[in-house]
Structure formats: C-alpha cells, structure tokens
Design a protein around this motif. Structure first.
Motif, short mmCIF file in Angstrom:
data_model
loop_
_atom_site.label_atom_id
_atom_site.label_comp_id
_atom_site.label_asym_id
_atom_site.label_seq_id
_atom_site.Cartn_x
_atom_site.Cartn_y
_atom_site.Cartn_z
N TYR A 1 0.82 -1.21 0.00
CA TYR A 1 0.00 0.00 0.00
C TYR A 1 0.85 1.26 0.00
O TYR A 1 0.53 2.25 -0.65
CB TYR A 1 -0.93 -0.02 1.21
N THR A 2 1.96 1.23 0.71
CA THR A 2 2.80 2.43 0.83
C THR A 2 3.88 2.51 -0.24
O THR A 2 4.45 3.57 -0.45
CB THR A 2 3.46 2.51 2.21
N LEU A 3 4.19 1.41 -0.90
CA LEU A 3 5.22 1.43 -1.94
C LEU A 3 4.71 1.99 -3.26
O LEU A 3 5.48 2.51 -4.05
CB LEU A 3 5.78 0.03 -2.16
N ASN A 4 3.42 1.89 -3.51
CA ASN A 4 2.84 2.34 -4.76
C ASN A 4 1.85 3.48 -4.50
O ASN A 4 0.74 3.23 -4.07
CB ASN A 4 2.12 1.19 -5.47
N PRO A 5 2.26 4.70 -4.75
CA PRO A 5 1.34 5.81 -4.51
C PRO A 5 0.20 5.79 -5.52
O PRO A 5 0.32 5.27 -6.62
CB PRO A 5 2.22 7.05 -4.71
N GLY A 6 -0.90 6.36 -5.13
CA GLY A 6 -2.05 6.40 -6.03
C GLY A 6 -2.78 7.71 -5.91
O GLY A 6 -2.59 8.48 -4.98
N LEU A 7 -3.61 7.99 -6.88
CA LEU A 7 -4.47 9.17 -6.94
C LEU A 7 -3.69 10.46 -6.67
O LEU A 7 -2.84 10.84 -7.45
CB LEU A 7 -5.65 9.00 -5.99
N ASP A 8 -4.01 11.14 -5.58
CA ASP A 8 -3.38 12.44 -5.30
C ASP A 8 -1.87 12.32 -5.12
O ASP A 8 -1.11 13.16 -5.60
CB ASP A 8 -3.98 13.07 -4.05
N SER A 9 -1.44 11.28 -4.42
CA SER A 9 0.00 11.11 -4.18
C SER A 9 0.76 11.00 -5.49
O SER A 9 1.80 11.63 -5.67
CB SER A 9 0.25 9.84 -3.35
N GLU A 10 0.23 10.22 -6.40
CA GLU A 10 0.89 10.04 -7.69
C GLU A 10 0.95 11.37 -8.45
O GLU A 10 1.97 11.69 -9.07
CB GLU A 10 0.13 9.00 -8.51
N TYR A 11 -0.12 12.14 -8.39
CA TYR A 11 -0.16 13.44 -9.07
C TYR A 11 0.90 14.38 -8.51
O TYR A 11 1.64 15.01 -9.26
CB TYR A 11 -1.56 14.04 -8.95
N TYR A 12 0.98 14.47 -7.18
CA TYR A 12 1.95 15.37 -6.55
C TYR A 12 3.38 14.90 -6.80
O TYR A 12 4.28 15.72 -6.98
CB TYR A 12 1.69 15.50 -5.05
N ILE A 13 3.61 13.61 -6.80
CA ILE A 13 4.95 13.09 -7.05
C ILE A 13 5.38 13.40 -8.48
O ILE A 13 6.52 13.82 -8.73
CB ILE A 13 5.01 11.59 -6.74
N GLU A 14 4.48 13.21 -9.43
CA GLU A 14 4.80 13.53 -10.83
C GLU A 14 5.09 15.02 -10.99
O GLU A 14 6.03 15.42 -11.68
CB GLU A 14 3.64 13.12 -11.73
N TRP A 15 4.29 15.84 -10.35
CA TRP A 15 4.48 17.29 -10.39
C TRP A 15 5.82 17.67 -9.77
O TRP A 15 6.56 18.49 -10.32
CB TRP A 15 3.33 17.95 -9.66
N ALA A 16 6.16 17.05 -8.64
CA ALA A 16 7.44 17.33 -7.97
C ALA A 16 8.62 16.89 -8.82
O ALA A 16 9.65 17.58 -8.87
CB ALA A 16 7.47 16.63 -6.62
N GLN A 17 8.48 15.77 -9.51
CA GLN A 17 9.57 15.33 -10.38
C GLN A 17 9.78 16.30 -11.54
O GLN A 17 10.92 16.56 -11.92
CB GLN A 17 9.28 13.92 -10.90
N ASN A 18 8.70 16.84 -12.09
CA ASN A 18 8.83 17.86 -13.14
C ASN A 18 9.54 19.10 -12.61
O ASN A 18 10.38 19.69 -13.29
CB ASN A 18 7.46 18.23 -13.71
N ILE A 19 9.21 19.50 -11.39
CA ILE A 19 9.85 20.67 -10.79
C ILE A 19 11.34 20.39 -10.58
O ILE A 19 12.19 21.23 -10.89
CB ILE A 19 9.17 21.04 -9.46
N SER A 20 11.67 19.20 -10.06
CA SER A 20 13.07 18.89 -9.80
C SER A 20 13.89 18.74 -11.08
O SER A 20 15.11 18.86 -11.05
CB SER A 20 13.20 17.63 -8.94
N LYS A 21 13.21 18.53 -12.21
CA LYS A 21 13.90 18.46 -13.50
C LYS A 21 14.06 19.84 -14.15
O LYS A 21 14.62 19.95 -15.23
CB LYS A 21 13.13 17.55 -14.45
N GLY A 22 13.54 20.89 -13.50
CA GLY A 22 13.73 22.23 -14.01
C GLY A 22 12.47 22.92 -14.50
O GLY A 22 12.48 24.10 -14.80
#
Length: 95
Positions: free
Chosen positions: A12-33
C-alpha cells in the motif's frame, strides 16, 4: 515514527495512487527544471515544491517523504498546543 517503520515495505505504501501520484509527478517535473509549469495550480501549490526539494536532496524515496511529513505533523501539533495555550491562557484546555 514506529508506524512509518512498520508500513515501510507494505504494498500500500510502496505504490502511490491518486493524489499522491499526481503530486509526485508534479514534484519530479519541478526537480527536472520545470519550475513554473504550463497549467494552473491544482491543490496545494507549495507541497509539490516541498517534495521536489526532498527529491533533489535525498532522491526519490517515499520513506524520506514520510519522515519529513511526520516531523511536520509533530511540529504542527506542538504549534496548535502552544497557540491554544497562549490565546486561552489555560494549559488544560490545550490538552
């Protein structure tokens, strides 16, 4: 903290879903510039930047995110206690 250690390897905690996945993807885009993005903010605008800082400093680690969030939650509880105690001038009401 003990809860974080107990669920560290849970599916359950290893695979984010819904909101978590959205925020993680957004954060990865930010960290890439891609700091500003092309879309309007959806949800809490500071949280993805917070996650991006963690990703930049420690790599993509959900465990590290949970540790930081647990610390912030603990500080929030202490801050609420302090504010209630200060405003109402009664430490028993703050509990």
């Amino acid at each position: 903290m003990s809860h974080i250690l107990l669920v560290k390897k849970s599916a359950y905690t290893l695979n984010p879903g819904l909101d978590s996945e959205y925020y993680i993807e957004w954060a990865q885009n930010i960290s890439k510039g891609n700091i500003i993005g092309k879309e309007p903010f959806f949800g809490a605008p500071f949280y993805p930047y917070f996650l991006a800082m963690i990703f930049y400093a420690f790599g993509k680690s959900f465990f590290t995110i949970r540790i930081f969030q647990a610390c912030i939650d603990s500080i929030s509880a202490l801050l609420i206690f302090y504010l209630v105690h200060r405003i109402l001038d009664n430490k028993y009401i703050a509990f």
